[in-house]
Write an enzyme that holds these catalytic residues in place. Structure first.
Site, PDB file in Angstrom:
ATOM      1  CG  ASP A  10      -0.366   0.154   2.526  1.00 23.08           C
ATOM      2  OD1 ASP A  10       0.886   0.253   2.612  1.00 23.08           O
ATOM      3  OD2 ASP A  10      -1.109   0.214   3.523  1.00 23.08           O
ATOM      4  CB  CYS A  67       0.779  -2.565   4.780  1.00 21.16           C
ATOM      5  SG  CYS A  67       0.554  -3.621   6.228  1.00 21.16           S
ATOM      6  CB  THR A  69       1.779  -2.703  11.165  1.00 17.04           C
ATOM      7  OG1 THR A  69       0.584  -3.139  10.490  1.00 17.04           O
ATOM      8  CG2 THR A  69       1.530  -1.368  11.854  1.00 17.04           C
ATOM      9  CG  HIS A 100       8.637 -25.753  12.106  1.00 12.00           C
ATOM     10  ND1 HIS A 100       8.608 -25.759  13.477  1.00 12.00           N
ATOM     11  CD2 HIS A 100       9.764 -26.436  11.747  1.00 12.00           C
ATOM     12  CE1 HIS A 100       9.660 -26.418  13.936  1.00 12.00           C
ATOM     13  NE2 HIS A 100      10.393 -26.820  12.906  1.00 12.00           N
ATOM     14  CG  HIS A 135       6.999 -29.383  10.328  1.00 10.78           C
ATOM     15  ND1 HIS A 135       6.595 -28.900  11.548  1.00 10.78           N
ATOM     16  CD2 HIS A 135       8.304 -29.760  10.478  1.00 10.78           C
ATOM     17  CE1 HIS A 135       7.606 -28.966  12.400  1.00 10.78           C
ATOM     18  NE2 HIS A 135       8.648 -29.488  11.774  1.00 10.78           N
TER      19      HIS A 135
END
Ligand code: RB5
Length: 146
Positions: A10, A67, A69, A100, A135
């Site tokens: 963004d 973005c 955060t 994992h 996994h």
């Protein structure tokens, strides 16, 4: 064959995204730039969807979303079936989410980490293999949660 990466951001993340694209191309990757390409305010879910569609369809091997955060992008990306998006801030968990979780989208917060750190995390993410084994079953279970 060149590994193909889809990148999206963004307005808060487009500068990191552009610099990551330049770095990745210089280092032998093919990149798809899903935008945004300027400082005008846009809505991150739109760009998360563009990147996730390219990864889901196997057109791209991995996605990178940036973005402010990294949180909005990771929430949006994880709403797409087949996408395992990881918001990463340091190298150890970045490696572990490949080992994992077989994560296929890396989310970064441009207002949270330096560009040097973003570059470091990108390199760790793209160079770390999935461990498979026990996994595998757990990762398969993730898609059944939809
Ligand atoms: C945009 O201001 C900001 O909300 C966005 O970049 C992101 O941090 C959302 O999670």
């Amino acid at each position: 064959m060149k590994l193909k990466i889809a990148l999206g951001a963004d307005h808060a993340g487009y500068e990191y995204k552009d610099k990551l694209i330049a770095y990745l191309i210089e280092n032998g990757y093919e990149c798809v730039d899903c935008g945004t390409n300027g400082p005008e305010s846009v809505d991150y879910p739109e760009y998360a969807s563009k990147v996730c569609e390219l990864v889901r369809s196997n057109d791209c091997s991995f996605g990178i979303l940036v973005c402010g955060t990294g949180i909005g992008m990771s929430i949006a990306a994880n709403k797409h079936r087949g996408i395992r998006a990881a918001l990463c801030n340091e190298p150890e968990s970045t490696a572990m989410t490949r080992h994992h979780n077989n994560s296929n989208v890396l989310c970064l917060g441009a207002r949270m980490i330096s560009f040097e750190r973003a570059l470091e995390l990108t390199n760790v993410f793209l160079s770390t293999e999935f461990d498979g084994g026990r996994h595998e079953r757990r990762v398969e279970m993730l898609d059944k949660l939809f």
